[in-house]
Write a protein that holds these residues in place. Structure first.
Motif, PDB file in Angstrom:
ATOM      1  N   SER A  79       0.810  -1.226   0.000  1.00 13.55           N
ATOM      2  CA  SER A  79       0.000   0.000   0.000  1.00 13.55           C
ATOM      3  C   SER A  79       0.843   1.276   0.000  1.00 13.55           C
ATOM      4  O   SER A  79       0.299   2.373  -0.178  1.00 13.55           O
ATOM      5  CB  SER A  79      -0.951   0.004   1.196  1.00 13.55           C
ATOM      6  OG  SER A  79      -0.225   0.112   2.398  1.00 13.55           O
ATOM      7  N   VAL A  80       2.144   1.156   0.186  1.00 11.15           N
ATOM      8  CA  VAL A  80       3.010   2.345   0.236  1.00 11.15           C
ATOM      9  C   VAL A  80       2.936   3.149  -1.071  1.00 11.15           C
ATOM     10  O   VAL A  80       2.755   4.370  -1.024  1.00 11.15           O
ATOM     11  CB  VAL A  80       4.459   1.964   0.610  1.00 11.15           C
ATOM     12  CG1 VAL A  80       5.397   3.144   0.421  1.00 11.15           C
ATOM     13  CG2 VAL A  80       4.513   1.447   2.045  1.00 11.15           C
ATOM     14  N   PRO A  81       3.054   2.522  -2.241  1.00 12.26           N
ATOM     15  CA  PRO A  81       2.976   3.326  -3.467  1.00 12.26           C
ATOM     16  C   PRO A  81       1.645   4.089  -3.607  1.00 12.26           C
ATOM     17  O   PRO A  81       1.634   5.250  -4.021  1.00 12.26           O
ATOM     18  CB  PRO A  81       3.130   2.296  -4.595  1.00 12.26           C
ATOM     19  CG  PRO A  81       3.871   1.159  -3.967  1.00 12.26           C
ATOM     20  CD  PRO A  81       3.384   1.120  -2.545  1.00 12.26           C
ATOM     21  N   GLY A  82       0.564   3.473  -3.239  1.00 11.48           N
ATOM     22  CA  GLY A  82      -0.737   4.148  -3.311  1.00 11.48           C
ATOM     23  C   GLY A  82      -0.815   5.344  -2.378  1.00 11.48           C
ATOM     24  O   GLY A  82      -1.363   6.397  -2.743  1.00 11.48           O
ATOM     25  N   ASN A  83      -0.257   5.202  -1.190  1.00  8.95           N
ATOM     26  CA  ASN A  83      -0.227   6.323  -0.248  1.00  8.95           C
ATOM     27  C   ASN A  83       0.631   7.463  -0.782  1.00  8.95           C
ATOM     28  O   ASN A  83       0.286   8.637  -0.642  1.00  8.95           O
ATOM     29  CB  ASN A  83       0.266   5.872   1.124  1.00  8.95           C
ATOM     30  CG  ASN A  83      -0.755   5.025   1.845  1.00  8.95           C
ATOM     31  OD1 ASN A  83      -1.952   5.194   1.656  1.00  8.95           O
ATOM     32  ND2 ASN A  83      -0.294   4.114   2.674  1.00  8.95           N
ATOM     33  N   LEU A  84       1.748   7.125  -1.397  1.00 11.61           N
ATOM     34  CA  LEU A  84       2.613   8.145  -1.989  1.00 11.61           C
ATOM     35  C   LEU A  84       1.905   8.882  -3.124  1.00 11.61           C
ATOM     36  O   LEU A  84       1.985  10.111  -3.230  1.00 11.61           O
ATOM     37  CB  LEU A  84       3.914   7.515  -2.504  1.00 11.61           C
ATOM     38  CG  LEU A  84       4.854   6.936  -1.448  1.00 11.61           C
ATOM     39  CD1 LEU A  84       6.012   6.174  -2.115  1.00 11.61           C
ATOM     40  CD2 LEU A  84       5.381   8.022  -0.532  1.00 11.61           C
ATOM     41  N   VAL A  85       1.190   8.129  -3.948  1.00 10.78           N
ATOM     42  CA  VAL A  85       0.449   8.745  -5.055  1.00 10.78           C
ATOM     43  C   VAL A  85      -0.656   9.660  -4.520  1.00 10.78           C
ATOM     44  O   VAL A  85      -0.847  10.769  -5.024  1.00 10.78           O
ATOM     45  CB  VAL A  85      -0.117   7.668  -6.004  1.00 10.78           C
ATOM     46  CG1 VAL A  85      -1.115   8.266  -6.986  1.00 10.78           C
ATOM     47  CG2 VAL A  85       1.017   6.980  -6.756  1.00 10.78           C
ATOM     48  N   GLN A  86      -1.378   9.210  -3.488  1.00  8.81           N
ATOM     49  CA  GLN A  86      -2.447  10.039  -2.922  1.00  8.81           C
ATOM     50  C   GLN A  86      -1.916  11.395  -2.461  1.00  8.81           C
ATOM     51  O   GLN A  86      -2.493  12.434  -2.775  1.00  8.81           O
ATOM     52  CB  GLN A  86      -3.098   9.337  -1.728  1.00  8.81           C
ATOM     53  CG  GLN A  86      -4.051   8.253  -2.086  1.00  8.81           C
ATOM     54  CD  GLN A  86      -4.678   7.655  -0.825  1.00  8.81           C
ATOM     55  OE1 GLN A  86      -4.809   8.325   0.196  1.00  8.81           O
ATOM     56  NE2 GLN A  86      -5.060   6.403  -0.912  1.00  8.81           N
ATOM     57  N   ILE A  87      -0.825  11.389  -1.719  1.00 10.96           N
ATOM     58  CA  ILE A  87      -0.265  12.643  -1.219  1.00 10.96           C
ATOM     59  C   ILE A  87       0.333  13.446  -2.364  1.00 10.96           C
ATOM     60  O   ILE A  87       0.180  14.675  -2.414  1.00 10.96           O
ATOM     61  CB  ILE A  87       0.796  12.374  -0.126  1.00 10.96           C
ATOM     62  CG1 ILE A  87       0.167  11.657   1.068  1.00 10.96           C
ATOM     63  CG2 ILE A  87       1.463  13.679   0.309  1.00 10.96           C
ATOM     64  CD1 ILE A  87      -0.877  12.436   1.822  1.00 10.96           C
ATOM     65  N   GLY A  88       0.987  12.788  -3.291  1.00  8.54           N
ATOM     66  CA  GLY A  88       1.584  13.480  -4.431  1.00  8.54           C
ATOM     67  C   GLY A  88       0.553  14.193  -5.285  1.00  8.54           C
ATOM     68  O   GLY A  88       0.743  15.355  -5.670  1.00  8.54           O
ATOM     69  N   VAL A  89      -0.551  13.524  -5.590  1.00  5.96           N
ATOM     70  CA  VAL A  89      -1.610  14.138  -6.389  1.00  5.96           C
ATOM     71  C   VAL A  89      -2.246  15.296  -5.620  1.00  5.96           C
ATOM     72  O   VAL A  89      -2.479  16.380  -6.176  1.00  5.96           O
ATOM     73  CB  VAL A  89      -2.667  13.095  -6.809  1.00  5.96           C
ATOM     74  CG1 VAL A  89      -3.901  13.751  -7.405  1.00  5.96           C
ATOM     75  CG2 VAL A  89      -2.059  12.100  -7.799  1.00  5.96           C
ATOM     76  N   ALA A  90      -2.506  15.088  -4.336  1.00 11.20           N
ATOM     77  CA  ALA A  90      -3.079  16.163  -3.519  1.00 11.20           C
ATOM     78  C   ALA A  90      -2.143  17.360  -3.475  1.00 11.20           C
ATOM     79  O   ALA A  90      -2.584  18.509  -3.596  1.00 11.20           O
ATOM     80  CB  ALA A  90      -3.383  15.663  -2.115  1.00 11.20           C
ATOM     81  N   ALA A  91      -0.845  17.115  -3.336  1.00  9.56           N
ATOM     82  CA  ALA A  91       0.129  18.211  -3.309  1.00  9.56           C
ATOM     83  C   ALA A  91       0.143  18.950  -4.641  1.00  9.56           C
ATOM     84  O   ALA A  91       0.204  20.186  -4.667  1.00  9.56           O
ATOM     85  CB  ALA A  91       1.517  17.668  -2.984  1.00  9.56           C
ATOM     86  N   ALA A  92       0.049  18.218  -5.740  1.00  6.94           N
ATOM     87  CA  ALA A  92       0.044  18.842  -7.066  1.00  6.94           C
ATOM     88  C   ALA A  92      -1.179  19.733  -7.263  1.00  6.94           C
ATOM     89  O   ALA A  92      -1.121  20.724  -7.985  1.00  6.94           O
ATOM     90  CB  ALA A  92       0.101  17.770  -8.155  1.00  6.94           C
ATOM     91  N   VAL A  93      -2.276  19.403  -6.611  1.00 10.88           N
ATOM     92  CA  VAL A  93      -3.486  20.223  -6.691  1.00 10.88           C
ATOM     93  C   VAL A  93      -3.412  21.394  -5.714  1.00 10.88           C
ATOM     94  O   VAL A  93      -3.740  22.535  -6.056  1.00 10.88           O
ATOM     95  CB  VAL A  93      -4.739  19.363  -6.404  1.00 10.88           C
ATOM     96  CG1 VAL A  93      -5.983  20.221  -6.284  1.00 10.88           C
ATOM     97  CG2 VAL A  93      -4.913  18.302  -7.485  1.00 10.88           C
ATOM     98  N   VAL A  94      -2.979  21.134  -4.496  1.00  7.18           N
ATOM     99  CA  VAL A  94      -3.016  22.138  -3.424  1.00  7.18           C
ATOM    100  C   VAL A  94      -1.956  23.227  -3.595  1.00  7.18           C
ATOM    101  O   VAL A  94      -2.258  24.406  -3.407  1.00  7.18           O
ATOM    102  CB  VAL A  94      -2.869  21.456  -2.046  1.00  7.18           C
ATOM    103  CG1 VAL A  94      -2.619  22.463  -0.938  1.00  7.18           C
ATOM    104  CG2 VAL A  94      -4.106  20.625  -1.748  1.00  7.18           C
ATOM    105  N   LEU A  95      -0.750  22.863  -3.929  1.00  7.43           N
ATOM    106  CA  LEU A  95       0.335  23.851  -3.968  1.00  7.43           C
ATOM    107  C   LEU A  95       0.057  25.032  -4.908  1.00  7.43           C
ATOM    108  O   LEU A  95       0.281  26.181  -4.513  1.00  7.43           O
ATOM    109  CB  LEU A  95       1.672  23.186  -4.287  1.00  7.43           C
ATOM    110  CG  LEU A  95       2.238  22.342  -3.151  1.00  7.43           C
ATOM    111  CD1 LEU A  95       3.469  21.564  -3.614  1.00  7.43           C
ATOM    112  CD2 LEU A  95       2.563  23.195  -1.933  1.00  7.43           C
ATOM    113  N   PRO A  96      -0.459  24.810  -6.111  1.00  2.00           N
ATOM    114  CA  PRO A  96      -0.743  25.974  -6.958  1.00  2.00           C
ATOM    115  C   PRO A  96      -1.945  26.809  -6.475  1.00  2.00           C
ATOM    116  O   PRO A  96      -2.032  27.989  -6.764  1.00  2.00           O
ATOM    117  CB  PRO A  96      -1.065  25.378  -8.328  1.00  2.00           C
ATOM    118  CG  PRO A  96      -0.676  23.962  -8.276  1.00  2.00           C
ATOM    119  CD  PRO A  96      -0.608  23.564  -6.838  1.00  2.00           C
ATOM    120  N   LEU A  97      -2.854  26.186  -5.742  1.00  2.12           N
ATOM    121  CA  LEU A  97      -4.075  26.875  -5.316  1.00  2.12           C
ATOM    122  C   LEU A  97      -3.957  27.630  -4.005  1.00  2.12           C
ATOM    123  O   LEU A  97      -4.624  28.641  -3.807  1.00  2.12           O
ATOM    124  CB  LEU A  97      -5.219  25.859  -5.149  1.00  2.12           C
ATOM    125  CG  LEU A  97      -5.772  25.199  -6.376  1.00  2.12           C
ATOM    126  CD1 LEU A  97      -6.830  24.177  -5.990  1.00  2.12           C
ATOM    127  CD2 LEU A  97      -6.361  26.246  -7.302  1.00  2.12           C
TER     128      LEU A  97
END
Length: 133
Positions: free
Chosen positions: A97-115
């Motif tokens: 489950s580690v890769p999925g957790n990394l992807v979840q945070i990575g995608v959220a960061a990609a959305v949140v940081l610009p906004l």
């Protein structure tokens, strides 16, 4: 769920982040039928919200946001690894489950940081206008 959690924690601080993360996502687990996960989610995601909020209360810079989301990633991976190990009684299986957790945070960061900087400016304007009433 990570996107609104991060936005709330960055804009409103550690306690709102902990409440939004811990309670919000634990309730989602309960409503979604993942009852066993709810206590773990309450603690893990509550800690994520608290940590992100605490880091961003002290510094409102892009670097602080990146640091906060990196800390969130570490907490999520370690926390859910431990939770899965306890639930399943197997300490190797949670690695899947580690890769999925990394992807979840990575995608959220990609959305949140610009906004978040734009939202922060808007939140300050709304807060200032409300205080003037």
């Amino acid at each position: 769920g990570n996107v609104p959690l991060f936005i709330v924690a960055i804009l409103y601080g550690r306690w709102m982040g902990a409440l939004a993360g811990g309670l919000g996502m634990a309730l989602f687990d309960v409503v979604g039928g993942w009852f066993l996960w709810a206590p773990f989610t309450l603690v893990i995601v509550g800690l994520i919200g608290y940590t992100v909020g605490a880091i961003c209360e002290k510094r409102q810079t892009f670097g602080a946001y990146v640091l906060a989301l990196t800390a969130a990633c570490v907490i999520k991976v370690v926390g859910y690894y431990g939770a899965e190990g306890l639930i399943y009684g197997n300490w190797l299986a949670p690695m899947a489950s580690v890769p999925g957790n990394l992807v979840q945070i990575g995608v959220a960061a990609a959305v949140v940081l610009p906004l978040v900087s734009k939202l922060k400016k808007h939140a300050m304007v709304v807060s200032w206008a409300a205080s003037r009433r």
